[in-house]
Motif scaffolding. Sequence first.
Motif, PDB file in Angstrom:
ATOM      1  N   MET A 271       0.851  -1.194   0.000  1.00 58.47           N
ATOM      2  CA  MET A 271       0.000   0.000   0.000  1.00 58.47           C
ATOM      3  C   MET A 271       0.883   1.238   0.000  1.00 58.47           C
ATOM      4  N   ALA A 272       0.449   2.287  -0.752  1.00 57.24           N
ATOM      5  CA  ALA A 272       1.207   3.529  -0.830  1.00 57.24           C
ATOM      6  C   ALA A 272       0.380   4.683  -0.270  1.00 57.24           C
ATOM      7  N   TYR A 273       1.038   5.530   0.505  1.00 54.54           N
ATOM      8  CA  TYR A 273       0.416   6.756   1.010  1.00 54.54           C
ATOM      9  C   TYR A 273       1.008   7.919   0.222  1.00 54.54           C
ATOM     10  N   VAL A 274       0.142   8.726  -0.403  1.00 53.69           N
ATOM     11  CA  VAL A 274       0.589   9.750  -1.354  1.00 53.69           C
ATOM     12  C   VAL A 274       0.070  11.120  -0.919  1.00 53.69           C
ATOM     13  N   VAL A 275       0.953  12.132  -1.001  1.00 57.19           N
ATOM     14  CA  VAL A 275       0.573  13.528  -0.776  1.00 57.19           C
ATOM     15  C   VAL A 275       0.574  14.224  -2.130  1.00 57.19           C
ATOM     16  N   ARG A 276      -0.583  14.695  -2.574  1.00 58.68           N
ATOM     17  CA  ARG A 276      -0.673  15.383  -3.864  1.00 58.68           C
ATOM     18  C   ARG A 276      -0.059  16.783  -3.773  1.00 58.68           C
ATOM     19  N   LYS A 277       0.560  17.218  -4.860  1.00 59.83           N
ATOM     20  CA  LYS A 277       1.004  18.595  -4.945  1.00 59.83           C
ATOM     21  C   LYS A 277      -0.211  19.511  -5.112  1.00 59.83           C
ATOM     22  N   PRO A 278      -0.110  20.779  -4.704  1.00 59.38           N
ATOM     23  CA  PRO A 278      -1.245  21.711  -4.872  1.00 59.38           C
ATOM     24  C   PRO A 278      -1.693  21.772  -6.319  1.00 59.38           C
ATOM     25  N   GLY A 279      -2.985  21.556  -6.518  1.00 62.19           N
ATOM     26  CA  GLY A 279      -3.546  21.607  -7.858  1.00 62.19           C
ATOM     27  C   GLY A 279      -3.498  20.292  -8.607  1.00 62.19           C
ATOM     28  N   SER A 280      -2.831  19.270  -8.049  1.00 60.07           N
ATOM     29  CA  SER A 280      -2.724  17.986  -8.736  1.00 60.07           C
ATOM     30  C   SER A 280      -4.030  17.207  -8.644  1.00 60.07           C
ATOM     31  N   THR A 281      -4.368  16.528  -9.730  1.00 59.02           N
ATOM     32  CA  THR A 281      -5.585  15.700  -9.755  1.00 59.02           C
ATOM     33  C   THR A 281      -5.249  14.249 -10.094  1.00 59.02           C
ATOM     34  N   ILE A 282      -4.006  13.866  -9.873  1.00 56.87           N
ATOM     35  CA  ILE A 282      -3.593  12.500 -10.208  1.00 56.87           C
ATOM     36  C   ILE A 282      -4.446  11.490  -9.440  1.00 56.87           C
ATOM     37  N   SER A 283      -4.811  10.422 -10.090  1.00 54.02           N
ATOM     38  CA  SER A 283      -5.720   9.438  -9.497  1.00 54.02           C
ATOM     39  C   SER A 283      -4.955   8.211  -8.992  1.00 54.02           C
ATOM     40  N   GLU A 284      -5.673   7.357  -8.263  1.00 56.07           N
ATOM     41  CA  GLU A 284      -5.088   6.124  -7.740  1.00 56.07           C
ATOM     42  C   GLU A 284      -4.615   5.224  -8.878  1.00 56.07           C
ATOM     43  N   ALA A 285      -5.449   5.102  -9.913  1.00 58.50           N
ATOM     44  CA  ALA A 285      -5.107   4.234 -11.048  1.00 58.50           C
ATOM     45  C   ALA A 285      -3.859   4.731 -11.773  1.00 58.50           C
ATOM     46  N   GLN A 286      -3.707   6.046 -11.905  1.00 53.53           N
ATOM     47  CA  GLN A 286      -2.543   6.598 -12.595  1.00 53.53           C
ATOM     48  C   GLN A 286      -1.252   6.310 -11.824  1.00 53.53           C
ATOM     49  N   ILE A 287      -1.310   6.441 -10.504  1.00 57.02           N
ATOM     50  CA  ILE A 287      -0.134   6.174  -9.682  1.00 57.02           C
ATOM     51  C   ILE A 287       0.272   4.709  -9.799  1.00 57.02           C
ATOM     52  N   MET A 288      -0.716   3.812  -9.704  1.00 54.57           N
ATOM     53  CA  MET A 288      -0.414   2.382  -9.802  1.00 54.57           C
ATOM     54  C   MET A 288       0.173   2.049 -11.168  1.00 54.57           C
ATOM     55  N   GLU A 289      -0.305   2.699 -12.215  1.00 54.13           N
ATOM     56  CA  GLU A 289       0.208   2.450 -13.561  1.00 54.13           C
ATOM     57  C   GLU A 289       1.648   2.935 -13.707  1.00 54.13           C
ATOM     58  N   ILE A 290       1.961   4.104 -13.139  1.00 48.28           N
ATOM     59  CA  ILE A 290       3.319   4.655 -13.217  1.00 48.28           C
ATOM     60  C   ILE A 290       4.310   3.750 -12.494  1.00 48.28           C
ATOM     61  N   ILE A 291       3.946   3.323 -11.283  1.00 48.34           N
ATOM     62  CA  ILE A 291       4.839   2.478 -10.487  1.00 48.34           C
ATOM     63  C   ILE A 291       5.013   1.108 -11.138  1.00 48.34           C
ATOM     64  N   ALA A 292       3.934   0.569 -11.720  1.00 49.08           N
ATOM     65  CA  ALA A 292       3.979  -0.767 -12.332  1.00 49.08           C
ATOM     66  C   ALA A 292       5.014  -0.848 -13.449  1.00 49.08           C
ATOM     67  N   LYS A 293       5.267   0.284 -14.125  1.00 52.70           N
ATOM     68  CA  LYS A 293       6.226   0.292 -15.223  1.00 52.70           C
ATOM     69  C   LYS A 293       7.680   0.294 -14.720  1.00 52.70           C
ATOM     70  N   GLN A 294       7.867   0.584 -13.434  1.00 47.91           N
ATOM     71  CA  GLN A 294       9.222   0.758 -12.909  1.00 47.91           C
ATOM     72  C   GLN A 294       9.681  -0.353 -11.973  1.00 47.91           C
ATOM     73  N   VAL A 295       8.763  -1.251 -11.573  1.00 45.98           N
ATOM     74  CA  VAL A 295       9.127  -2.275 -10.598  1.00 45.98           C
ATOM     75  C   VAL A 295       8.741  -3.662 -11.104  1.00 45.98           C
ATOM     76  N   SER A 296       9.247  -4.687 -10.427  1.00 45.80           N
ATOM     77  CA  SER A 296       8.883  -6.069 -10.749  1.00 45.80           C
ATOM     78  C   SER A 296       7.407  -6.298 -10.447  1.00 45.80           C
ATOM     79  N   PRO A 297       6.780  -7.294 -11.086  1.00 43.74           N
ATOM     80  CA  PRO A 297       5.335  -7.518 -10.895  1.00 43.74           C
ATOM     81  C   PRO A 297       4.922  -7.712  -9.449  1.00 43.74           C
ATOM     82  N   TYR A 298       5.752  -8.428  -8.659  1.00 44.30           N
ATOM     83  CA  TYR A 298       5.351  -8.694  -7.281  1.00 44.30           C
ATOM     84  C   TYR A 298       5.510  -7.472  -6.377  1.00 44.30           C
ATOM     85  N   LYS A 299       6.147  -6.402  -6.878  1.00 47.96           N
ATOM     86  CA  LYS A 299       6.308  -5.178  -6.093  1.00 47.96           C
ATOM     87  C   LYS A 299       5.286  -4.112  -6.468  1.00 47.96           C
TER      88      LYS A 299
END
Length: 551
Positions: free
Chosen positions: A1-29
């Motif tokens: 599980m990840a705890y995220v602090v958005r920057k002021p004005g940011s509208t990034i969603s949960e799905a977008q964060i998971m997609e960004i991280i998925a491209k950078q780590v192994s599947p089990y991470k």
Amino acid sequence: MAYVVRKPGSTISEAQIMEIIAKQVSPYKKIRKVAFINAIPRTPAGKILRRDWLSMLYLLPTILQADDIKLTLKSKLIPKSTNSAEMPSIDLKQFQENISNHFRPWQRSFQFWVRAADIYTGYKVFQVRVSFEKDVEKAEAMWERQHEHAADKIYSMCYDMGGFFLKNSDCVFLKKDFNLYALLDPLSYKLIWVVLNEYIVFYYSCLWSSASIAQVHRARLKGDKKDVVVKVQHPGVQDLMMTDLRNLQTFALCVQKTDIKFDLFSVCKEMEKQIVYEFDFKREADAMDRIRSFLSEINKKTVVKVPRVIKDVVTRKVLAMEYIGGIPILNLKDEIIKRGINPDGKLAAAAKQNILKSLTLAYGQMILKSGFFHADPHPGNILICKHSEVALLDYGQVKELPNLLRLGYANLVLAIADNDHIRASEGLRELGIDTLSLCENERAELFKLAQVMFDTKLLPGVTILQPFDEDSSIKKIAVQAFPEELFSVLRTVHLLRGLSVGLGVNYSCAEEWRPLAEEALYFSGRLKDEDLKSRNRRRRRFFRRSSGWSK
């Protein structure tokens, strides 16, 4: 599980964060959940304030109630309402939760069958594809990729569904970096006072670990300076696991009729029996005491550490025991590197061998000498203490073998250690393992099957067991009946093999247990003096004593 602090004005969603991280780590991470928060407490220099951060995580208190436990909550963060003139209202959230709980078994069953069908059909389609590949090396590489792909799906299922699948994930994932328990969300509370028998009080200082059935807290007895560990059972988890087991039993019946010629249904029935025992912490406390006394009586030096039970603080859903310091075996490599030692060097190799030797000796003594043994040596239950000493935790799954089965297994251990094909075939029959030969060289394949089931050593050239492979022993020798009582031994051996693979040490537990098996048979009268003397005594690696043997 990840705890995220958005920057002021940011509208990034949960799905977008998971997609960004998925491209950078192994599947089990991959991240499975995201929670947005306003801020993370930091010092002026930017360092995270860990205590304040943990306090935020346990901000919402929860009162847990069980049969003989009284959990009382003290928190100034949520004041009680004093307005007695409030009109009674319908608790919509509670109503929705009741409806959800009613349909939860059906929902879990649907989720299981969708995921299981996807994994199973994936293997069936792959079998057709790989049959057209004539190059052996290319075929093996294809199998490896298929196993990796299926492992990702199984990993996701275990994490998303939890329950029984999470508990038994260690039997599936042999790599040391697969640690689903570390991803579990703890029960949410900051301070809990546990009142037992109306006079024993504990103060919970911090969460130590969380698992499928219970979570564990490092705590301190009120008025005492020594730390203890308190294990608290998750509410409602038993019904969840029973649903999972019923689905798994049905799936096992289907698979054993089509692909894996092994009596999987009997294995599932034994698993069901053992899981029910795990919900009784009083039984676990008795087992812990019994194994601790046995190992201390027959060994001059401590082989493995077993926690001491706090006698006055044991109920069916709460268990208190002494605290044993150490690092999880999963973190052993990181600890070796941290100390400036080459993880692939001789010093690290010697430490790993000592760890496996201690575990193997303890299990050999428990299984072959006593017949009563700890049946859950997965990595989460093993701590490495000072001087490479080993601590064995969690005695929810224990098994007592009938005497005839214990001696029959000792005979099979000798057959495997001596590479005796005839004796191995006779040993399998003596244990009640009913087989049907589907090949010409029956005796050799039976011996190979005995090695796969009851020895930790991987055969030359084998890096992973492949039950779907046409050359696997289970494809050539069908196991029509497998005694339920023997499943815990099978599981224990396979978990020990997983540990050896993770530590990079390929060894044979049958060869290490040879002297213990000889003495078990000798003291039962099944091995004569002349037979014992004729064996090479230089092969006796372990210290042994004649006292404590089951007759």
